[in-house]
Design a protein around this motif. Structure first.
Motif, PDB file in Angstrom:
ATOM      1  N   ASP A   1      -1.802 -14.657  41.983  1.00 57.72           N
ATOM      2  CA  ASP A   1      -2.253 -13.289  41.697  1.00 57.72           C
ATOM      3  C   ASP A   1      -2.127 -12.929  40.220  1.00 57.72           C
ATOM      4  OD1 ASP A   1      -2.869 -12.933  44.355  1.00 57.72           O
ATOM      5  OD2 ASP A   1      -1.051 -11.791  44.816  1.00 57.72           O
ATOM      6  N   LEU A   2      -1.251 -13.593  39.518  1.00 59.64           N
ATOM      7  CA  LEU A   2      -1.097 -13.369  38.080  1.00 59.64           C
ATOM      8  C   LEU A   2      -2.033 -14.250  37.262  1.00 59.64           C
ATOM      9  CD1 LEU A   2       2.796 -13.247  37.824  1.00 59.64           C
ATOM     10  CD2 LEU A   2       1.214 -11.332  37.596  1.00 59.64           C
ATOM     11  N   VAL A   3      -2.210 -15.489  37.692  1.00 60.44           N
ATOM     12  CA  VAL A   3      -2.932 -16.474  36.892  1.00 60.44           C
ATOM     13  C   VAL A   3      -4.448 -16.371  37.048  1.00 60.44           C
ATOM     14  CG1 VAL A   3      -3.266 -18.953  36.513  1.00 60.44           C
ATOM     15  CG2 VAL A   3      -0.976 -18.053  36.895  1.00 60.44           C
ATOM     16  N   MET A   4      -4.946 -16.205  38.255  1.00 50.53           N
ATOM     17  CA  MET A   4      -6.390 -16.210  38.485  1.00 50.53           C
ATOM     18  C   MET A   4      -7.123 -15.139  37.670  1.00 50.53           C
ATOM     19  SD  MET A   4      -9.048 -17.593  39.623  1.00 50.53           S
ATOM     20  CE  MET A   4      -8.721 -18.757  40.909  1.00 50.53           C
ATOM     21  N   PRO A   5      -6.621 -13.917  37.592  1.00 49.26           N
ATOM     22  CA  PRO A   5      -7.316 -12.922  36.757  1.00 49.26           C
ATOM     23  C   PRO A   5      -7.413 -13.332  35.290  1.00 49.26           C
ATOM     24  CG  PRO A   5      -5.818 -11.817  38.244  1.00 49.26           C
ATOM     25  CD  PRO A   5      -5.536 -13.295  38.352  1.00 49.26           C
TER      26      PRO A   5
END
Length: 69
Positions: free
Chosen positions: A39-43
């Motif tokens: 949830d932190l990395v994909m954006p």
């Protein structure tokens, strides 16, 4: 882009390939890490590619306008 500026094309192509390689590396491990990290990395990766596309569109518009003027 290549028709208007080979240098700009080469620069953006290199940047696109770098982002693609980073994203591909992440996608290889995505399913092995927790949802909280995903949830932190994909954006971040999504933002990078959207921002690059925006800069390409802006630069191409500038090149076309400059040639027309």
């Amino acid at each position: 882009m290549r028709l208007y500026s080979q240098a700009s094309y080469d620069s953006y192509q290199a940047e696109f390939q770098k982002i693609g390689a980073q994203t591909n590396k992440y996608l290889q491990i995505k399913d092995t890490i927790g949802a909280d990290i995903n949830d932190l990395v994909m954006p971040r990766y999504q933002f990078q590619i959207r921002e690059l596309c925006f800069r390409i569109k802006t630069r191409l518009s500038q090149l076309i306008i400059r040639q027309a003027g």
